[in-house]
Design an enzyme around this catalytic site. Structure first.
Site, PDB file in Angstrom:
ATOM      1  N   ASP A 162     107.202  37.884  68.986  1.00 52.37           N
ATOM      2  CA  ASP A 162     108.803  37.166  69.092  1.00 52.37           C
ATOM      3  C   ASP A 162     109.767  38.459  69.151  1.00 52.37           C
ATOM      4  OD1 ASP A 162     110.759  36.201  68.053  1.00 52.37           O
ATOM      5  OD2 ASP A 162     110.747  35.355  66.334  1.00 52.37           O
TER       6      ASP A 162
HETATM    7  C1  BGC Z   1     113.007  33.815  67.594  1.00 52.03           C
HETATM    8  C2  BGC Z   1     112.010  33.000  68.507  1.00 52.03           C
HETATM    9  C3  BGC Z   1     112.578  33.306  69.493  1.00 52.03           C
HETATM   10  C4  BGC Z   1     113.576  34.364  69.832  1.00 52.03           C
HETATM   11  C5  BGC Z   1     113.890  33.858  71.515  1.00 52.03           C
HETATM   12  C6  BGC Z   1     114.189  34.853  68.537  1.00 52.03           C
HETATM   13  O1  BGC Z   1     114.772  35.752  67.797  1.00 52.03           O
HETATM   14  O2  BGC Z   1     112.520  34.098  66.365  1.00 52.03           O
HETATM   15  O3  BGC Z   1     112.436  32.159  67.427  1.00 52.03           O
HETATM   16  O4  BGC Z   1     112.041  32.064  71.034  1.00 52.03           O
HETATM   17  O5  BGC Z   1     114.105  34.837  69.705  1.00 52.03           O
HETATM   18  O6  BGC Z   1     114.723  33.613  71.359  1.00 52.03           O
END
Ligand code: BGC
Length: 730
Positions: free
Chosen positions: A288
């Site tokens: 993530d």
């Molecule tokens: C979120 C994810 C997301 C990623 C990219 C993160 O902060 O937890 O769910 O896909 O950002 O935007």
């Protein structure tokens, strides 16, 4: 003769030269595995390490993850998060990768296409209330098509984190409190996004997230610790991932949370032992955003280099915006802390997905106009149908709905004219102007039939009661008052926890004042989480939960209010009586004293249970018929139940099949959903609903190691208040 020989020699040479010109990895006729190995054999450790990084491209308006677009994107970069929807920008950057990098490896462009790309449809929590996976699959296919045509190859979706705490803002992004429900929609969305073949120019690679257990965030706060026993990990959180992997999900995203002392992003057990070794997943895991460097904040890595080492050796192949792998991986290989084979294996997985997407053959996105891509008539129909089926009629006293014989309708409340909030969080390229407000939907529906009068009444929050009087004046003059309340879009989603599930006091006070006028009050609620509606329920005649419905907005709602549409949604998450009951969910384990252990100040049961949802018609259930009441472990078992539409309107009904194992080696939930089916029933019609029971899968249980068991003894098959017993013998 000499001439002929020369010609032969020249031909041979040119065949040889063109073979040399075109390395095997560029030959689409070769198998993907051969192409990967050929390409790997040509790459330097630095080039390999670069394949494992993701930067961003385009204007980033994600409040949680702000980053300056990297202007000087290296030609060797593995992946980019693509915030633009312009194919031309993608192509420009892709051209650099194809032509300026030594080996011409295409970039994979990812993006959060969570509930639609431009044709935004309801949030996942609402989608699940439709109990219509086929429809969700279609909606995901629309999102995939719009995204791929705009330059996105890969979506960071579906989110399949079982979530039982409505305070957690991300409850909006998943399919509710139940593992099986999340598993079914995990499969539906993977199939919708990926289609039969992700190399098609209308499909994208899916990403199951956030692997795993993020939904257990303590106290509903984001990015915090999760305490998950191995038993609970397996029987509650793993199933949606296991099913999503089986359905062919190309990728997974590691989670932010710390699972009982080992953060998900450094967790070799889940990322390698289970995902790769046991389930045989051959795609890749992306971290993530920032999750690798955050291993420092979680107290398991002293610096970014150690964080890179921990995440990489645990099984995270791609670094999303940490700048850990690009800065440290090649160095870790040189130091011998990461073996070359480990590096190769990670790159192999990333390349495999790129090959499967057809990026080597078709690196560029054909340039089309927005009209050719977005808001197509068929896409809009799907979004509207899904919004319709997501709506849950929570209460309908004395048949307050559908409205009949009304001439004047007061439409009041801060949500009534909003377009913005109906889109919810993660709206991708959604435009608020595309959304039909509740007021507009009602206006379309009642044109020429009833007169609408509007007053805002109050803001979403704050103490300003100055607009109450105007609302009362408008309401006094009407036959019915439709009060449109709820949550601002930014109150749910990532990093958007709330301490209470109640709506702000000002909204409740507005309803109180309107209720005192003695006219029928219809409450329309839009938001991204289950709400505490105990007080509002008493002040209203009917209540409709529309979630964040996306661009179809008020249209399907208005159809339900007028009676053109019969509501069929049922809750995918429990609505508690009070926030203090959290965590409250239907499939809790059995307890020591069922007659005690209750709250002294409030009821211990929720206000609205999982699967609650009313219809304008009535359905009568027959008795459950089992194919046998005593069977052996290897036998087949099926159950049937008839349902009759006994009311005076056609309507759809979802039958939920639960099982219960009263005595087992481990204590099991009071009941567990194992199957559901939705069918349309004309008035007066009777239909049979069927559940083919897979004994091992449906009646058995997993232990803390993920091994499945089926025990002999009594089981119960449950539908609503009907119950049948079956005994399994050796
Ligand atoms: C979120 C994810 C997301 C990623 C990219 C993160 O902060 O937890 O769910 O896909 O950002 O935007």
């Amino acid at each position: 003769m000499v001439k002929i020989f020369c010609l032969f020699f020249i031909t041979l040479l040119s065949i040889n030269l063109s073979a040399q010109d075109k390395p095997l990895y560029k030959d689409a006729n070769q198998s993907i595995e051969k192409r990967i190995e050929d390409l790997l054999s040509r790459m330097t450790p630095e080039e390999k390490a670069m394949q494992l990084n993701q930067y961003t491209l385009g204007r980033n308006d994600n409040a949680n993850n702000m980053a300056d677009p990297v202007n000087d994107i290296p030609a060797e970069i593995g992946s980019l998060i693509y915030f633009s929807s312009d194919p031309a920008l993608r192509n420009q950057v892709q051209k650099k990768a194809m032509e300026k990098s030594r080996l011409g490896i295409p970039v994979i462009f990812g993006y959060d296409v969570i509930h639609g790309y431009r044709t935004v449809y309801p949030i996942s929590l609402g989608q699940a209330c439709s109990w219509n996976p086929e429809l969700v699959k279609k909606a995901c296919a629309v999102a995939a098509q719009e995204a791929r045509m705009s330059g996105v190859d890969w979506t960071f979706s579906p989110m399949i984190d079982v979530a039982r705490d409505g305070r957690w803002g991300r409850v909006a992004e998943g399919y509710g409190e139940d593992p099986y429900t999340n598993a079914v929609f995990s499969v539906a969305s993977v199939k919708g996004y990926q289609g039969d073949d992700i190399s098609g120019n209308k499909n994208v690679a899916a990403c199951l997230k956030h692997y795993v257990g993020y939904g257990a965030s303590e106290a509903g706060r984001d990015y915090v610790y999760t305490e998950i026993s191995k038993q609970t990990l397996w029987d509650t959180y793993m199933l949606p991932y296991e099913e999503g992997v089986k359905a062919g999900a190309a990728t997974l995203m590691s989670c932010f949370n710390d699972i009982s002392g080992t953060p998900g992003t450094a967790n070799r057990y889940i990322l390698t032992e289970v995902l790769k070794n046991r389930w045989g997943h051959d795609g890749f895991v992306v971290s993530d955003w920032g999750a690798i460097e955050q291993l420092r904040s979680q107290g398991v890595a002293k610096d970014k280099k150690e964080a890179a080492l921990k995440a990489f050796t645990a099984g995270v192949e791609m670094d999303m915006m940490n700048r850990c792998y690009d800065n440290h991986l090649a160095e870790l290989v040189k130091e011998g802390k990461v073996s070359e084979e480990q590096l190769n294996e990670a790159v192999r997985r990333v390349l495999r997905v790129k090959f499967r997407l057809g990026l080597f053959e078709n690196p560029y996105t054909p340039v089309t106009t927005e009209q050719e891509r977005f808001l197509l008539a068929e896409s809009m129909k799907i979004a509207e149908k899904l919004a319709e089926e997501s709506i849950v009629l929570l209460k309908n006293e004395d048949k307050a709905l559908p409205l009949s014989n009304v001439k004047k309708i007061a439409v009041v409340g801060p949500m009534a004219k909003s377009q913005w909030h109906l889109l919810g969080s993660w709206r991708a390229q959604g435009n608020a102007e595309d959304a039909v407000s509740i007021y507009k939907g009602l206006e379309n529906e009642f044109e020429g039939k009833a007169q609408l009068q509007y007053a805002e009444g109050c803001d979403f929050e704050g103490d300003d009661r100055s607009k109450f009087e105007e609302a009362k004046t408008v309401a006094k003059d009407a036959d019915v008052i439709i009060v449109c309340l709820g949550e601002k879009a930014q109150w749910s989603g990532e990093n958007a926890s709330r301490s209470t599930l109640s709506l702000p006091q000002i909204q409740e006070d507005l309803v109180k004042e309107l209720h005192n006028l003695g006219k029928p009050v219809i409450l329309v609620l839009s938001g991204g989480r289950p709400l505490e509606l105990t007080r509002l329920e008493k002040l209203s005649d009917a209540m409709l939960e529309i979630w964040q419905p996306g661009i179809a907005g008020g249209n399907p709602l208005a159809g339900i209010i007028s009676g053109r549409i019969n509501p069929s949604g049922k809750l995918s998450i429990t609505f508690p009586y009070s926030t203090g009951q959290i965590p409250i969910y239907y499939n809790h384990r059995q307890s020591a004293r069922t007659h005690q252990g209750k709250y002294q100040d409030i009821p211990s049961t929720p206000l609205y249970e999982f699967t609650h949802g009313l219809s304008y018609t009535t359905f009568e259930y027959g008795d459950i018929k089992l194919s046998s009441d005593k069977i052996r472990k290897g036998d087949k078992l099926s159950a049937e139940i008839t349902v009759t539409n006994t009311g005076d309107m056609d309507g759809a009904e979802t039958v939920h099949w639960f099982i219960r194992d009263p005595v087992s080696t481990i204590s099991r939930p009071v009941k567990e959903l194992k199957h559901f089916e939705k069918q349309m029933l004309k008035k007066g019609e009777t239909k049979t609903f069927r559940f083919d029971i897979d004994l091992f899968k449906d009646l058995g249980f997993v232990n803390g190691e993920g091994d499945r068991f089926l025990e002999t003894g009594e089981y119960q098959i449950i539908v609503k208040d009907k119950k049948m017993k079956v005994e399994i013998v050796e």
